[in-house]
Scaffold this motif. Structure first.
Motif, PDB file in Angstrom:
ATOM      1  N   HIS A 210       0.903  -1.199   0.159  1.00 29.99           N
ATOM      2  CA  HIS A 210       0.024   0.037  -0.133  1.00 29.99           C
ATOM      3  C   HIS A 210       0.707   1.273   0.054  1.00 29.99           C
ATOM      4  CE1 HIS A 210       0.750   0.492   4.243  1.00 29.99           C
ATOM      5  NE2 HIS A 210       0.675  -0.859   4.430  1.00 29.99           N
ATOM      6  N   SER A 211       0.222   2.472  -0.250  1.00 26.32           N
ATOM      7  CA  SER A 211       1.171   3.544  -0.196  1.00 26.32           C
ATOM      8  C   SER A 211       1.874   3.925   0.943  1.00 26.32           C
ATOM      9  CB  SER A 211       0.025   4.693  -0.611  1.00 26.32           C
ATOM     10  OG  SER A 211       0.888   6.071  -0.471  1.00 26.32           O
ATOM     11  N   GLU A 242      -6.323  11.178 -10.035  1.00 20.73           N
ATOM     12  CA  GLU A 242      -6.287  10.219  -8.891  1.00 20.73           C
ATOM     13  C   GLU A 242      -4.935  10.057  -8.097  1.00 20.73           C
ATOM     14  OE1 GLU A 242      -6.298   6.348 -11.208  1.00 20.73           O
ATOM     15  OE2 GLU A 242      -6.564   4.985  -9.533  1.00 20.73           O
ATOM     16  N   TYR A 243      -5.320   9.923  -6.809  1.00 18.61           N
ATOM     17  CA  TYR A 243      -4.319   9.939  -5.871  1.00 18.61           C
ATOM     18  C   TYR A 243      -3.708   8.404  -6.039  1.00 18.61           C
ATOM     19  CZ  TYR A 243      -7.412  13.048  -3.187  1.00 18.61           C
ATOM     20  OH  TYR A 243      -8.130  14.106  -2.276  1.00 18.61           O
ATOM     21  N   VAL A 244      -2.232   8.563  -5.827  1.00 23.76           N
ATOM     22  CA  VAL A 244      -1.491   7.327  -6.330  1.00 23.76           C
ATOM     23  C   VAL A 244      -0.548   7.053  -5.288  1.00 23.76           C
ATOM     24  CG1 VAL A 244      -1.967   7.480  -8.665  1.00 23.76           C
ATOM     25  CG2 VAL A 244       0.069   8.191  -7.682  1.00 23.76           C
ATOM     26  N   ASN A 245      -0.151   5.768  -5.281  1.00 24.61           N
ATOM     27  CA  ASN A 245       1.004   5.396  -4.449  1.00 24.61           C
ATOM     28  C   ASN A 245       2.253   5.777  -5.245  1.00 24.61           C
ATOM     29  OD1 ASN A 245       3.377   3.673  -3.652  1.00 24.61           O
ATOM     30  ND2 ASN A 245       2.149   1.897  -3.473  1.00 24.61           N
ATOM     31  N   GLY A 250       0.235   2.937  -8.470  1.00 22.10           N
ATOM     32  CA  GLY A 250      -1.061   2.060  -8.204  1.00 22.10           C
ATOM     33  C   GLY A 250      -1.770   2.809  -7.288  1.00 22.10           C
ATOM     34  N   PRO A 251      -3.028   2.246  -6.984  1.00 16.75           N
ATOM     35  CA  PRO A 251      -4.001   2.559  -5.923  1.00 16.75           C
ATOM     36  C   PRO A 251      -3.375   3.102  -4.586  1.00 16.75           C
ATOM     37  CG  PRO A 251      -4.528   0.426  -6.261  1.00 16.75           C
ATOM     38  CD  PRO A 251      -3.341   0.839  -7.391  1.00 16.75           C
ATOM     39  N   VAL A 252      -3.983   3.795  -3.743  1.00  7.92           N
ATOM     40  CA  VAL A 252      -3.688   4.101  -2.311  1.00  7.92           C
ATOM     41  C   VAL A 252      -3.524   3.057  -1.278  1.00  7.92           C
ATOM     42  CG1 VAL A 252      -3.702   6.655  -2.628  1.00  7.92           C
ATOM     43  CG2 VAL A 252      -5.745   5.248  -1.868  1.00  7.92           C
ATOM     44  N   THR A 257      -9.264   2.748  -4.613  1.00  4.59           N
ATOM     45  CA  THR A 257      -8.528   3.995  -5.061  1.00  4.59           C
ATOM     46  C   THR A 257      -9.566   5.298  -5.138  1.00  4.59           C
ATOM     47  OG1 THR A 257      -7.260   4.601  -7.240  1.00  4.59           O
ATOM     48  CG2 THR A 257      -9.335   3.662  -7.741  1.00  4.59           C
ATOM     49  N   CYS A 258      -8.774   6.583  -4.993  1.00  8.63           N
ATOM     50  CA  CYS A 258      -9.583   7.586  -4.573  1.00  8.63           C
ATOM     51  C   CYS A 258      -9.323   8.675  -5.760  1.00  8.63           C
ATOM     52  CB  CYS A 258      -9.194   8.278  -3.266  1.00  8.63           C
ATOM     53  SG  CYS A 258      -9.273   7.036  -1.934  1.00  8.63           S
ATOM     54  N   PRO A 331      -9.784  -1.364  -7.902  1.00  6.48           N
ATOM     55  CA  PRO A 331      -8.641  -1.995  -7.827  1.00  6.48           C
ATOM     56  C   PRO A 331      -8.877  -3.759  -7.470  1.00  6.48           C
ATOM     57  CG  PRO A 331      -8.211  -0.341  -6.489  1.00  6.48           C
ATOM     58  CD  PRO A 331      -9.675  -0.278  -6.846  1.00  6.48           C
TER      59      PRO A 331
END
Ligand code: GTQ
Ligand code: FE2
Length: 352
Positions: A210-211, A242-245, A250-252, A257-258, A331
């Motif tokens: 995860h992030s 999109e907020y990313v890692n 990828g998704p947080v 995903t946000c 995701p």
């Protein structure tokens, strides 16, 4: 000659025996080969004006720490017993000045979007300051507690993947020893210092899926969104990021995903539909969404769910640009080839 077409035998005794043997005849279960998803969720708006007073009333109903670990109201979809959608649950949580919510950890992931007041969530030893619009993560099995030293009530939006995790029979949770706040082992907002500027420490020590960022500050996210919107020529259909890692892009969180979107006053977005479900929360402005042909009005701090495979578009009212936060279970769909997405200029007229 015997007419096989009109001959009707009574097979009910056969079907009774199938039932007793715990098998079902595939040709009697239409859902198995359904052409489109069968849903147990509907669009719905939870209004801050209605739910915030109910949340404040909960102060008289539960003592934080004694009766309950958390003072939160989770939104149940009108068509479901639990869950805002089939994978996600959203809700509001309240912490009063001077209160603490003890540390625990669990397999479901959570995101928080601070709406009113300010305070701290500690994530695996890092105290994270939460201010309005900030996105704070508590990924799977990270220790987290909440505390509030300010002087006005602190309310945030909770978003979790509990329905999904329960569906996988993978729900586990544990209390921190003595139901206390966890020890602070890191400096305040240290993850933002390390990973928050489009750079990552040259020595790559992060190994989790995860992030590494526990917070995406609103100031940074909104500035970034508005600069992007400007650079695209301020499209009347709005802009989304999109907020990313920062390590993977990828998704947080593995399951969530946000996004942050801007829709200028008096304009409307394109129309979308996709298999993932989505929960939107209004950070600024007001307006309405058309979801499968019906109108759903919203204003500041309301949240609403768009179920799977529903066409939707957003309209911002005149007077103020709308800023919408959203979270999606996308995701979960991607690795299994289950992501289907469509866009159009406008929501197609509803089928009869
Ligand atoms: O704040 O830790 O709405 O564990 C549901 C489960 C909030 C939390 C919820 C939780 C929390
Ligand atoms: Fe929790």
């Amino acid at each position: 000659m015997e007419n096989r077409m009109t001959e009707k035998k009574d097979h009910s005794e056969y079907f009774e025996r199938l039932k007793a043997a715990h098998v079902a005849a595939l040709w009697t279960i239409p859902g198995t080969l359904a052409e489109e998803p069968t849903l147990d969720e509907v669009p719905h708006v939870w209004k801050a004006k209605e739910i915030f007073p109910l949340l404040h009333e909960a102060v008289d109903v539960v003592d934080l720490g004694d009766d309950a670990d958390r003072r939160a109201l989770n939104a149940s979809n009108p068509k479901r017993v639990f869950g805002t959608s089939h994978n996600l649950v959203a809700g509001y949580q309240l912490v009063l000045p001077g209160e603490t919510a003890p540390a625990h950890r669990h397999t479901p992931s959570a995101i928080r979007l601070l709406l009113e007041g300010s305070g701290h969530t500690t994530v695996d030893g890092e105290p994270v300051l939460m201010e309005p619009g900030d996105l704070v993560l508590t990924p799977p099995m990270t220790w987290h507690d909440h505390r509030h030293e300010g002087d006005t009530p602190m309310i945030w939006l909770d978003g979790l993947d509990v329905p999904f995790v329960r569906g996988q029979h993978a729900q586990f949770a544990e209390e921190y020893p003595n139901e206390a706040l966890q020890d602070l082992t890191e400096a305040e907002d240290v993850s933002v210092a390390r990973y928050g500027a489009g750079m990552i420490p040259a020595e790559r020590t992060w190994t989790k899926n995860h992030s590494p960022l526990n917070k995406y500050p609103y100031k940074t996210s909104k500035e970034s969104l508005l600069r992007f919107h400007e650079s695209e020529g301020r499209p009347s259909t709005g802009s989304s990021m999109e907020y990313v890692n920062p390590i993977t892009g990828g998704p947080v969180i593995p399951t969530i995903t946000c996004f942050l979107s801007v829709q200028e006053a008096g304009t409307k977005s394109r129309a979308y539909r996709h298999t993932p479900s989505k929960v939107f929360c209004v950070l600024e402005g007001s307006g309405y969404s058309i979801i499968n042909g019906e109108r759903y009005d919203w204003e500041k701090h309301d949240f609403f769910v768009v179920p799977s495979w529903h066409w939707y578009e957003h309209h911002a009212n005149e007077g103020e640009d709308a800023v919408l936060f959203s979270m999606s279970d996308r995701p979960i769909y991607e690795p299994f080839g289950l992501l289907r997405e469509q866009t159009a200029d406008a929501v197609p007229a509803a089928k009869n």
